[in-house]
Design a protein around this motif. Structure first.
Motif, PDB file in Angstrom:
ATOM      1  N   UNK A   1       1.145  -1.047  -0.107  1.00 57.77           N
ATOM      2  CA  UNK A   1      -0.249   0.200  -0.107  1.00 57.77           C
ATOM      3  C   UNK A   1       0.718   1.123   0.202  1.00 57.77           C
ATOM      4  N   UNK A   2       2.284   1.148   0.260  1.00 59.33           N
ATOM      5  CA  UNK A   2       3.281   2.246   0.494  1.00 59.33           C
ATOM      6  C   UNK A   2       4.806   1.581  -0.056  1.00 59.33           C
ATOM      7  N   UNK A   3       5.451   1.276   1.333  1.00 60.00           N
ATOM      8  CA  UNK A   3       6.668   1.816   0.556  1.00 60.00           C
ATOM      9  C   UNK A   3       6.524  -0.358   0.877  1.00 60.00           C
ATOM     10  N   UNK A   4       7.271  -0.683  -0.912  1.00 58.03           N
ATOM     11  CA  UNK A   4       8.018  -2.079  -1.019  1.00 58.03           C
ATOM     12  C   UNK A   4       9.141  -3.070   0.547  1.00 58.03           C
ATOM     13  N   UNK A   5       8.285  -3.902   1.051  1.00 64.24           N
ATOM     14  CA  UNK A   5       9.067  -4.323   1.632  1.00 64.24           C
ATOM     15  C   UNK A   5       9.391  -6.158   1.710  1.00 64.24           C
ATOM     16  N   UNK A   6      10.781  -6.778   1.801  1.00 67.81           N
ATOM     17  CA  UNK A   6      10.864  -7.897   1.890  1.00 67.81           C
ATOM     18  C   UNK A   6       8.975  -9.239   2.462  1.00 67.81           C
ATOM     19  N   UNK A   7       8.541  -8.392   2.995  1.00 65.32           N
ATOM     20  CA  UNK A   7       7.564  -9.053   3.461  1.00 65.32           C
ATOM     21  C   UNK A   7       6.685  -9.100   1.994  1.00 65.32           C
TER      22      UNK A   7
END
Length: 335
Positions: free
Chosen positions: A14-20
């Motif tokens: 929904x905002x910042x892309x992460x490894x999760x």
């Protein structure tokens, strides 16, 4: 059945892309049907566009939760059930973050065995051709003009400035941090590079472009695009290639005073994707190869090893950590 490692989009960001947002899984290796080929992935292209595909359908289908992450890749045919492809052929395909994919043979484009193969995704692939077609086909850059490009140390931006120089233009980059700016001018040969993190973007860009901007090649959108628009010359051209500053934003922002500036300055703003200019690829190939041979185009590649590191490679690219074309190597080049 033999295993096939692949990376799934576990959840859309929904905002910042992460490894999760990703998950590494094993599945059965696909079996090609009639008219298909089984491709062993060698190299995957990592692009800001990968993130844009997660926001919904654009010029191509959207990436959805549960999908194997989409990508462009080059690979080797290991099994073919179509007469147009043979075992050992090197091909470019719209692919997935996976060790093996089965694709329609008609969607696989045979490639020459350039060494290293990575250059088929960098200077002679998506990055180089996006820079070439955007600057010439959309920006129509002419000798003596000032060309500005954002994300100047990135996969496309680094070629835009170098091609501008080869055309006889003044090349000015915009990048993040003094070290990157020094690299853009010292290694890539741009005439100037402005640090957008320096706190004086408008003033610094104006000093680097005393005659104004004729062509602005935009890779980032947002505030940097707005700053460039205010310094465009009459009848300038704005090449809209990407908006990486907006992809991780929960509430993306656009430049103010549009279309006011466009009307007053009689600007032309045009978006494009590299496939729009496929009919001109032969000329692009010839020019790019000539400039590389003459030493006028330096090819810089940032290769991340291992399929499992693809999520971090994309996250890092969005944060601006790469210099040059970012790729993920999944398998070694064939002998």
């Amino acid at each position: 059945m033999p295993a096939n490692r692949q990376i799934i989009v576990r959840e859309l960001p929904k905002d910042t892309l992460t490894q999760d947002h990703f998950e590494l899984r094993e599945a059965e290796r696909p079996v090609p049907g009639a008219g298909e080929a089984l491709i062993r992935t060698i190299l995957m292209s990592i692009d800001a566009a990968n993130r844009a595909w997660m926001q919904g359908a654009t010029y191509r289908e959207a990436v959805k939760a549960g999908d194997v992450m989409h990508t462009y890749a080059i690979g080797e045919v290991v099994e073919s059930k179509d007469a147009t492809l043979a075992r050992g052929d090197i091909v470019a395909v719209e692919s997935r973050w996976a060790e093996y994919v089965a694709v329609k043979a008609r969607r696989a484009r045979k490639l020459p065995r350039v060494r290293p193969l990575s250059q088929l995704l960098s200077v002679y692939g998506i990055a180089g051709k996006t820079a070439y077609h955007g600057l010439l086909g959309v920006g129509r850059a002419q000798p003596g003009e000032t060309v500005v490009v954002s994300a100047a140390a990135g996969s496309v931006g680094m070629f835009v400035g170098q091609i501008a120089k080869a055309l006889g233009c003044r090349a000015v980059g915009i990048a993040g941090g003094k070290a990157k700016c020094d690299w853009v001018t010292g290694t890539l040969g741009f005439d100037a590079c402005v640090d957008y993190r320096g706190g004086n973007l408008f003033k610094d860009l104006k000093a680097a472009c005393p005659q104004g901007i004729d062509v602005y090649f935009d890779n980032v959108g947002g505030n940097i695009l707005e700053t460039a628009l205010f310094q465009m010359n009459l009848k300038g051209r704005v090449v809209c290639c990407g908006s990486v500053s907006q992809y991780d934003a929960a509430s993306p922002t656009g430049p103010r005073n549009v279309p006011g500036l466009v009307v007053v300055k009689r600007l032309r703003m045009e978006g494009f994707i590299v496939m729009d200019f496929a009919a001109d690829d032969a000329k692009a190939d010839a020019d790019l190869r000539r400039w590389v041979a003459e030493g006028r185009l330096k090819v810089v590649e940032d290769v991340v090893e291992g399929l499992e590191n693809a999520p971090l490679a994309l996250i890092g690219l969005l944060a601006g950590e790469n210099r040059g074309k970012r790729l993920v190597r999944v398998a070694p080049d064939p002998v």
